[in-house]
Design a protein around this motif. Structure first.
Motif, PDB file in Angstrom:
ATOM      1  N   ARG A  54       9.312  17.107  -3.480  1.00  0.00           N
ATOM      2  CA  ARG A  54       8.598  16.505  -4.605  1.00  0.00           C
ATOM      3  C   ARG A  54       7.337  15.846  -4.081  1.00  0.00           C
ATOM      4  NH1 ARG A  54      12.602  12.559  -7.677  1.00  0.00           N
ATOM      5  NH2 ARG A  54      10.697  12.197  -8.845  1.00  0.00           N
ATOM      6  N   PRO A  55       6.252  15.889  -4.855  1.00  0.00           N
ATOM      7  CA  PRO A  55       5.025  15.222  -4.408  1.00  0.00           C
ATOM      8  C   PRO A  55       5.145  13.698  -4.558  1.00  0.00           C
ATOM      9  CG  PRO A  55       4.704  16.151  -6.580  1.00  0.00           C
ATOM     10  CD  PRO A  55       6.071  16.585  -6.122  1.00  0.00           C
ATOM     11  N   VAL A  56       4.431  12.978  -3.731  1.00  0.00           N
ATOM     12  CA  VAL A  56       4.381  11.521  -3.832  1.00  0.00           C
ATOM     13  C   VAL A  56       3.409  11.177  -4.961  1.00  0.00           C
ATOM     14  CG1 VAL A  56       3.798   9.381  -2.636  1.00  0.00           C
ATOM     15  CG2 VAL A  56       4.802  11.274  -1.351  1.00  0.00           C
ATOM     16  N   PRO A  57       3.861  10.411  -5.965  1.00  0.00           N
ATOM     17  CA  PRO A  57       2.940  10.015  -7.039  1.00  0.00           C
ATOM     18  C   PRO A  57       1.823   9.120  -6.501  1.00  0.00           C
ATOM     19  CG  PRO A  57       5.237   9.600  -7.650  1.00  0.00           C
ATOM     20  CD  PRO A  57       5.222   9.945  -6.197  1.00  0.00           C
ATOM     21  N   ALA A  58       0.655   9.212  -7.100  1.00  0.00           N
ATOM     22  CA  ALA A  58      -0.507   8.455  -6.627  1.00  0.00           C
ATOM     23  C   ALA A  58      -0.238   6.953  -6.569  1.00  0.00           C
ATOM     24  CB  ALA A  58      -1.716   8.747  -7.509  1.00  0.00           C
ATOM     25  N   ALA A  59       0.390   6.410  -7.594  1.00  0.00           N
ATOM     26  CA  ALA A  59       0.653   4.963  -7.609  1.00  0.00           C
ATOM     27  C   ALA A  59       1.575   4.562  -6.461  1.00  0.00           C
ATOM     28  CB  ALA A  59       1.261   4.548  -8.942  1.00  0.00           C
ATOM     29  N   ARG A  60       2.545   5.402  -6.157  1.00  0.00           N
ATOM     30  CA  ARG A  60       3.459   5.120  -5.041  1.00  0.00           C
ATOM     31  C   ARG A  60       2.737   5.298  -3.705  1.00  0.00           C
ATOM     32  NH1 ARG A  60       7.537   2.337  -7.410  1.00  0.00           N
ATOM     33  NH2 ARG A  60       8.571   3.613  -8.963  1.00  0.00           N
ATOM     34  N   ALA A  61       1.839   6.268  -3.631  1.00  0.00           N
ATOM     35  CA  ALA A  61       1.099   6.511  -2.385  1.00  0.00           C
ATOM     36  C   ALA A  61       0.282   5.286  -1.994  1.00  0.00           C
ATOM     37  CB  ALA A  61       0.200   7.732  -2.528  1.00  0.00           C
ATOM     38  N   ALA A  62      -0.354   4.661  -2.972  1.00  0.00           N
ATOM     39  CA  ALA A  62      -1.153   3.466  -2.695  1.00  0.00           C
ATOM     40  C   ALA A  62      -0.262   2.330  -2.199  1.00  0.00           C
ATOM     41  CB  ALA A  62      -1.914   3.046  -3.943  1.00  0.00           C
ATOM     42  N   LEU A  63       0.912   2.169  -2.796  1.00  0.00           N
ATOM     43  CA  LEU A  63       1.831   1.121  -2.376  1.00  0.00           C
ATOM     44  C   LEU A  63       2.408   1.417  -0.997  1.00  0.00           C
ATOM     45  CD1 LEU A  63       3.283  -1.503  -2.924  1.00  0.00           C
ATOM     46  CD2 LEU A  63       4.942  -0.238  -4.313  1.00  0.00           C
ATOM     47  N   ILE A  64       2.713   2.675  -0.731  1.00  0.00           N
ATOM     48  CA  ILE A  64       3.237   3.066   0.581  1.00  0.00           C
ATOM     49  C   ILE A  64       2.198   2.769   1.658  1.00  0.00           C
ATOM     50  CG2 ILE A  64       3.944   5.025   2.015  1.00  0.00           C
ATOM     51  CD1 ILE A  64       5.158   6.194  -0.660  1.00  0.00           C
ATOM     52  N   GLU A  65       0.940   3.083   1.378  1.00  0.00           N
ATOM     53  CA  GLU A  65      -0.134   2.772   2.320  1.00  0.00           C
ATOM     54  C   GLU A  65      -0.146   1.273   2.626  1.00  0.00           C
ATOM     55  OE1 GLU A  65      -4.576   4.233   2.472  1.00  0.00           O
ATOM     56  OE2 GLU A  65      -4.396   2.549   1.083  1.00  0.00           O
ATOM     57  N   GLU A  66      -0.013   0.464   1.598  1.00  0.00           N
ATOM     58  CA  GLU A  66       0.001  -0.991   1.773  1.00  0.00           C
ATOM     59  C   GLU A  66       1.221  -1.445   2.575  1.00  0.00           C
ATOM     60  OE1 GLU A  66       0.541  -4.851  -1.090  1.00  0.00           O
ATOM     61  OE2 GLU A  66      -0.694  -3.210  -1.846  1.00  0.00           O
ATOM     62  N   LEU A  67       2.387  -0.935   2.237  1.00  0.00           N
ATOM     63  CA  LEU A  67       3.623  -1.311   2.940  1.00  0.00           C
ATOM     64  C   LEU A  67       3.581  -0.901   4.408  1.00  0.00           C
ATOM     65  CD1 LEU A  67       6.261  -0.352   0.224  1.00  0.00           C
ATOM     66  CD2 LEU A  67       5.648  -2.671   0.958  1.00  0.00           C
ATOM     67  N   ALA A  68       2.888   0.197   4.691  1.00  0.00           N
ATOM     68  CA  ALA A  68       2.783   0.694   6.066  1.00  0.00           C
ATOM     69  C   ALA A  68       1.612   0.059   6.813  1.00  0.00           C
ATOM     70  CB  ALA A  68       2.650   2.215   6.065  1.00  0.00           C
ATOM     71  N   GLY A  69       1.009  -0.945   6.219  1.00  0.00           N
ATOM     72  CA  GLY A  69      -0.086  -1.647   6.884  1.00  0.00           C
ATOM     73  C   GLY A  69      -1.304  -0.784   7.128  1.00  0.00           C
ATOM     74  N   GLY A  70      -1.509   0.224   6.285  1.00  0.00           N
ATOM     75  CA  GLY A  70      -2.666   1.090   6.429  1.00  0.00           C
ATOM     76  C   GLY A  70      -2.521   2.154   7.511  1.00  0.00           C
ATOM     77  N   GLN A  71      -1.363   2.200   8.149  1.00  0.00           N
ATOM     78  CA  GLN A  71      -1.150   3.198   9.202  1.00  0.00           C
ATOM     79  C   GLN A  71      -0.918   4.597   8.636  1.00  0.00           C
ATOM     80  OE1 GLN A  71       1.377   1.953  12.561  1.00  0.00           O
ATOM     81  NE2 GLN A  71       1.511  -0.015  11.508  1.00  0.00           N
ATOM     82  N   VAL A  72      -0.622   4.657   7.350  1.00  0.00           N
ATOM     83  CA  VAL A  72      -0.447   5.920   6.635  1.00  0.00           C
ATOM     84  C   VAL A  72      -1.417   5.881   5.462  1.00  0.00           C
ATOM     85  CG1 VAL A  72       1.165   7.318   5.304  1.00  0.00           C
ATOM     86  CG2 VAL A  72       1.978   6.068   7.300  1.00  0.00           C
ATOM     87  N   PHE A 126      -4.886  13.745  -5.575  1.00  0.00           N
ATOM     88  CA  PHE A 126      -5.476  12.694  -6.398  1.00  0.00           C
ATOM     89  C   PHE A 126      -6.924  12.446  -5.947  1.00  0.00           C
ATOM     90  CE2 PHE A 126      -6.345   8.356  -7.747  1.00  0.00           C
ATOM     91  CZ  PHE A 126      -5.855   8.366  -9.036  1.00  0.00           C
ATOM     92  N   PRO A 127      -7.840  12.238  -6.886  1.00  0.00           N
ATOM     93  CA  PRO A 127      -9.258  12.037  -6.521  1.00  0.00           C
ATOM     94  C   PRO A 127      -9.550  10.609  -6.030  1.00  0.00           C
ATOM     95  CG  PRO A 127      -9.013  11.958  -8.894  1.00  0.00           C
ATOM     96  CD  PRO A 127      -7.650  12.311  -8.328  1.00  0.00           C
ATOM     97  N   TRP A 128      -9.049  10.259  -4.857  1.00  0.00           N
ATOM     98  CA  TRP A 128      -9.215   8.900  -4.308  1.00  0.00           C
ATOM     99  C   TRP A 128     -10.686   8.524  -4.149  1.00  0.00           C
ATOM    100  CZ3 TRP A 128      -4.971   6.278  -4.730  1.00  0.00           C
ATOM    101  CH2 TRP A 128      -3.740   6.908  -4.610  1.00  0.00           C
ATOM    102  N   GLN A 129     -11.527   9.487  -3.790  1.00  0.00           N
ATOM    103  CA  GLN A 129     -12.940   9.200  -3.554  1.00  0.00           C
ATOM    104  C   GLN A 129     -13.625   8.685  -4.821  1.00  0.00           C
ATOM    105  OE1 GLN A 129     -11.469  12.121  -3.290  1.00  0.00           O
ATOM    106  NE2 GLN A 129     -11.462  12.717  -1.154  1.00  0.00           N
TER     107      GLN A 129
END
Length: 67
Positions: free
Chosen positions: A33-51, A60-63
């Motif tokens: 299953r794909p990671v939803p955009a909202a979860r991806a942003a939170l995962i990035e935060e939880l991982a301290g920006g390492q992911v 997702f059009p992050w740019q």
């Protein structure tokens, strides 16, 4: 996704932090299953920006948000 799980202490812990079930995280890790955009942003935060959210959810059009 696997790296994010390792960083926070495992898939089960990541699931708890995200408020989702452990099988959902496993499905994201396996690519089933794909990671939803909202979860991806939170995962990035939880991982301290390492992911990167862009790596977790490349369709997702992050740019456009940065503009």
């Amino acid at each position: 996704m696997e790296a994010a799980a390792r960083i926070v202490g495992g898939k089960a812990k990541l699931a708890r932090l995200l408020g989702v079930r452990a099988p959902t995280v496993s499905q994201w890790c396996s690519g089933l299953r794909p990671v939803p955009a909202a979860r991806a942003a939170l995962i990035e935060e939880l991982a301290g920006g390492q992911v990167s959210r862009a790596d977790l959810c490349p369709e997702f059009p992050w740019q456009k948000l940065a503009s």
